[in-house]
Design a protein around this motif. Structure first.
Motif: not given
Ligand code: FAD
Ligand code: NA7
Length: 539
Positions: A435-441
């Motif tokens: 949780p709360n890791g990056p929102f990316t490819n």
């Protein structure tokens, strides 16, 4: 090293256990075993390698990140030796690629397939993780890395009559290898990224396809098609610069994000930019490559949404079908792209049922009955209903940290972490895409996390630490940072899996760091450079 340390070090079955054999688990195993020289075993509940790309075999399954950046970048030779012929990679190609990586780095001998980890409990006396499989095998390790997948626990809505269906009922995340829908009467519930991919492909195979749509979607073309050899050669020559850009970008999709505000240009120019990016294709490019504020400024967002709505009107021939397909709210879910989504509804063998207007009353032995008393007769019913995202697989395990505290209790107010990687009270446990890791490819973010975890474990080993975990304060501060950044965007204003809103009863929480991969990597570097001052070590 004190006696306790010596004792616990010699008594563990493994230095590290990795759970999961997708992009995350594979690279973590390589890092810990081949680079740090630790004794490691990875456990995977599936019967093969690949995680997402092992389970999601539905027609149309493919990446929506362009293939040249949907791969690992950590090994230059690996980058040079794996080719691609289309802009996006099919499920089977990604599965083959991940199997190739496993063999290339001789990892298969340390991956135990068909093995679900049922429990992982931290033993505070021995500073070990005690891990048990669903068949009762027990192992101990000093470190535990959970690469459980953030879109890996299926959401199977409990629609009345679900279990009475007489045909084949399947979730897209558990597509049987031998299921062929050619000529069949197929129904699909769900029109997210998965549903839209499935719909486009299935319409070409099924005898008839009935789409049960709860929410209309904003979907742009993917721009998929063949990539010629010269482009592949050129891309391979430029990989150093490409990955440098990706790692310092926002969404890590291999294009330059726009720095221009949508409302700073004329309406004509806005339309030109939208059209240009519509023609190039890709959902993230349309949201982040056109203008810099589509995801943050309501006016800019409305302009992008209006453009897509105008396209639906142009493309879909039947006005009533076009009306049902047209979203009215914010354009703020994970952006979708596809190979002719709206066009698919012009086909004679495709029927759209808006279950927002005409809800499903029940699944019957013969099909799906809607509120207008119509029974839609089906041979195959597909649930493209998504995932209990991010923390779903964590909560499925009996996962306990210090004091026997269960992860469900620890995350009673919603899942949190420090840096998307670790959580207070669960020492020596590291999460990939927690949780709360990056929102990316995701592959570049996975690599970032694996490398940071590897460095930290190396540091802990060299300093003979028994345990390492984030301080409570560091975790609270990271959670606050993620909330503040998310609140600057429009994403929390719509209901989607990004905030856990797709699961009935699930607490709506911020589950991503939306500050971009470049910002994320800077945060991680600062922590490492400080000598990991926000983590507490027991030596
Ligand atoms: P996963 O690949 O999900 O692997 C996790 C593994 O852990 C699974 O194999 C699971 O079986 C195993 N596991 C979990 N719990 C246990 C347990 N208790 N015991 C044993 N094993 C366990 N991302 C992008 O960035 N771009 C895309 O284009 C993209 N397309 C996608 C398309 C689909 C259809 C889906 C579902 C996801 C897509 N994603 C995409 C997200 C994708 O999940 C990630 O890109 C990436 O594959 C995640 O890798 P992972 O190793 O973290 O997790
Ligand atoms: P999503 O994006 O969560 O989409 C799930 C779809 O299923 C969506 O259209 C939902 O409607 C629909 N849904 C969910 N529950 C129900 C019920 N109970 N009844 C009817 N319809 C329902 O999951 P995906 O698998 O498409 O995509 C997830 C990510 O995986 C994606 O971003 C890629 O990275 C891969 P809603 O829109 O909520 O009204």
């Amino acid at each position: 090293m004190n006696n306790l340390a010596r004792k616990s070090r010699t008594e563990a079955d493994f230095d590290a256990i990795v759970i999961g054999a997708g992009f995350g688990g594979i690279y973590m195993l390589h890092k810990l075993r081949n680079e740090l020289g630790l004794k490691v075993r990875a456990f995977e509940k599936g019967g093969g390698i690949g995680g997402t790309w092992y389970f999601n075999r539905y027609p149309g399954a493919k990446s929506d990140t362009e293939g040249f950046v949907y791969r690992y970048s950590f090994d230059k030779d690996l980058l040079q030796e794996w080719d691609w012929t289309t802009r996006y990679l099919e499920q089977s190609e990604i599965e083959q690629y991940l199997n190739h990586v496993v063999d290339r780095f001789d990892l298969r001998r340390d991956i135990q397939l068909n093995t679900e980890i049922a429990s992982a409990v931290f033993n505070e006396q021995r500073n070990l993780w005690q891990v048990r499989t669903s068949t009762g095998e027990a192992f101990t390790s000093r470190y535990l890395v959970t690469a459980l997948g953030l879109l890996a626990k299926s959401n199977m809505p409990d629609i009345p009559g679900r279990d009475s269906f007489g045909g084949i009922l399947v979730h897209t995340n558990a597509w049987p290898r031998d299921l062929d829908i050619t000529g069949k009467r197929v129904g699909v519930i769900g029109t997210g990224s998965t549903g839209t991919q499935f719909i486009v492909a299935a319409a070409k195979q099924a005898g008839h396809l009935t789409v049960f749509q709860r929410s209309p979607q904003y979907c742009v073309p993917s721009g998929n098609g063949p990539v010629d050899r010269a482009e592949v050669v050129e891309t391979k020559k430029n990989f150093d610069a490409i990955w440098q850009q990706v790692r310092n970008s926002v969404v890590a999709f291999g294009f330059q994000e726009s720095g221009v505000e949508a409302m700073s240009v004329s309406e004509e120019e806005r339309r030109r930019v939208f059209q240009e990016n519509w023609d190039k294709g890709n959902g993230f490019r349309f949201m982040f490559g056109t203008f810099c504020d589509i995801a943050t400024n309501p006016e800019a967002n409305a302009a992008a949404a209006a453009f897509i709505r105008s396209k639906i009107k142009e493309i879909v021939k039947d006005p009533e079908t076009a009306r049902k397909l047209t979203p009215t709210g914010l354009y703020a879910k994970r952006p979708l792209c596809n190979e002719g989504y709206y066009e698919t509804f012009n086909r004679d063998n495709v029927t759209l049922v808006s279950i927002e207007e005409n809800p499903i009353e029940a699944i019957t032995p013969a099909g799906v009955r809607t509120a207008d008393s119509v029974e839609h007769k089906l041979d195959v019913l597909v649930f493209a209903t998504g995932f209990d995202a991010v923390d779903g697989n964590y909560r499925s395990m009996d996962l306990r940290g210090r004091g026997g505290r269960h992860i469900n209790e620890h995350w009673g107010d919603g899942p949190t972490s420090y840096l998307g990687l670790s959580t207070h009270g669960f020492p020596n446990m590291f999460m990939i895409l927690g949780p709360n890791g990056p929102f990316t490819n995701l592959p570049p973010s996975i690599e970032t996390q694996v490398e940071w975890i590897g460095d930290l474990i190396g540091h802990a080993e060299r300093s003979r630490a028994l345990t390492v975990e984030p301080t409570r304060q560091a975790e609270e501060s990271w959670t606050k940072t993620c909330q503040e950044i998310a609140n600057m965007t429009l994403f929390p204003k719509v209901q989607s899996w990004i905030f856990g809103a797709n699961i009935p009863g699930k607490k709506n929480t911020v589950m991503f760091y939306m500050g971009g991969i470049g910002g994320y990597r800077n945060e991680l570097k600062a922590v490492a450079d400080s000598g990991y001052s926000t983590l507490s070590f027991d030596r």
